[in-house]
Enzyme design. Sequence first.
Site, PDB file in Angstrom:
ATOM      1  N   ASP A  33      39.212  -2.872  -3.098  1.00  0.00           N
ATOM      2  CA  ASP A  33      39.810  -1.575  -2.783  1.00  0.00           C
ATOM      3  C   ASP A  33      40.606  -0.997  -3.945  1.00  0.00           C
ATOM      4  O   ASP A  33      40.949  -1.689  -4.903  1.00  0.00           O
ATOM      5  CB  ASP A  33      40.776  -1.716  -1.598  1.00  0.00           C
ATOM      6  CG  ASP A  33      40.082  -1.575  -0.254  1.00  0.00           C
ATOM      7  OD1 ASP A  33      38.895  -1.250  -0.239  1.00  0.00           O
ATOM      8  OD2 ASP A  33      40.749  -1.792   0.772  1.00  0.00           O
ATOM      9  N   LYS A  55      39.257   3.715  -1.644  1.00  0.00           N
ATOM     10  CA  LYS A  55      39.533   4.976  -0.968  1.00  0.00           C
ATOM     11  C   LYS A  55      40.994   5.320  -1.212  1.00  0.00           C
ATOM     12  O   LYS A  55      41.871   4.469  -1.072  1.00  0.00           O
ATOM     13  CB  LYS A  55      39.304   4.889   0.552  1.00  0.00           C
ATOM     14  CG  LYS A  55      37.901   4.556   0.963  1.00  0.00           C
ATOM     15  CD  LYS A  55      37.683   4.817   2.453  1.00  0.00           C
ATOM     16  CE  LYS A  55      38.556   3.965   3.345  1.00  0.00           C
ATOM     17  NZ  LYS A  55      38.207   2.533   3.305  1.00  0.00           N
ATOM     18  N   MET A 167      51.314   5.343   4.056  1.00  0.00           N
ATOM     19  CA  MET A 167      50.392   6.479   3.853  1.00  0.00           C
ATOM     20  C   MET A 167      50.991   7.781   4.378  1.00  0.00           C
ATOM     21  O   MET A 167      50.277   8.603   4.952  1.00  0.00           O
ATOM     22  CB  MET A 167      49.041   6.199   4.534  1.00  0.00           C
ATOM     23  CG  MET A 167      48.383   4.906   4.086  1.00  0.00           C
ATOM     24  SD  MET A 167      46.888   4.504   5.024  1.00  0.00           S
ATOM     25  CE  MET A 167      47.586   4.172   6.644  1.00  0.00           C
TER      26      MET A 167
END
Length: 239
Positions: A33, A55, A167
């Site tokens: 990742d 991502k 996030m």
Amino acid sequence: MVVYLIGAGPGDADLITLKAVKALNKADVVLYDYLANEEILAHAPETAEKIYVGKKAGEHYKTQDEINELIIKQAQKHENVIRLKGGDPFVFGRGGEEILALMEHDIKFVVIPGVTSAIGAPTSLGLPVTHRALATSVTIVTGHEDPTKTETQVHWDYTADTLIILMGIGNIKENTSQIMKYRSPQTPVCAIESGTLPNENLVFGTLENISDKKINTPAILIIGDVVKMYKDIYNYQGE
């Protein structure tokens, strides 16, 4: 064939577990990742194929469905497939979705936990997310829900003493506005940028003004009285 879902930890390559290193040592292929420190790839054999499937906000190299398909494809070709994920696979890491995809194809899997940034980033600084007589509970919540959901599951009325948001920088103004319906605008907040890495940085504020400050991603938000207490530790360490 077996797929190892491995948590790479909060950023610092030294914070990966010994069990994860042992699995990486025998990897045929590693799918990693954006938030997985590339230094960790050195634990895999030189002959192992390394595939980036990262991502991040606004830059999805591959969709989750594409990642699932790629994991399955690699597992059907190799004996030991490593899926290396930032933090912990099951703390907003979508590890559950990948496991369900593997189960559909009768592919064996092993989960190796990692240190989530929600805990690793603040505690590595000496910022306790709990503290006797001050904070006896913690809630970890996403600051960016799946936009395809028909109904939100995040309502910001959490009663835990410490609130940790992952996030959440892209939606920080909207989120803090909602939180202030349930907590004082003067509640202390700390943003931790690039936690545990050399370029780590802290931004202090309150629910009322933290959204006005410049915060670089990736970052997490710590909300609650533990932040006020931590300032004494922060100032002491700076002496």
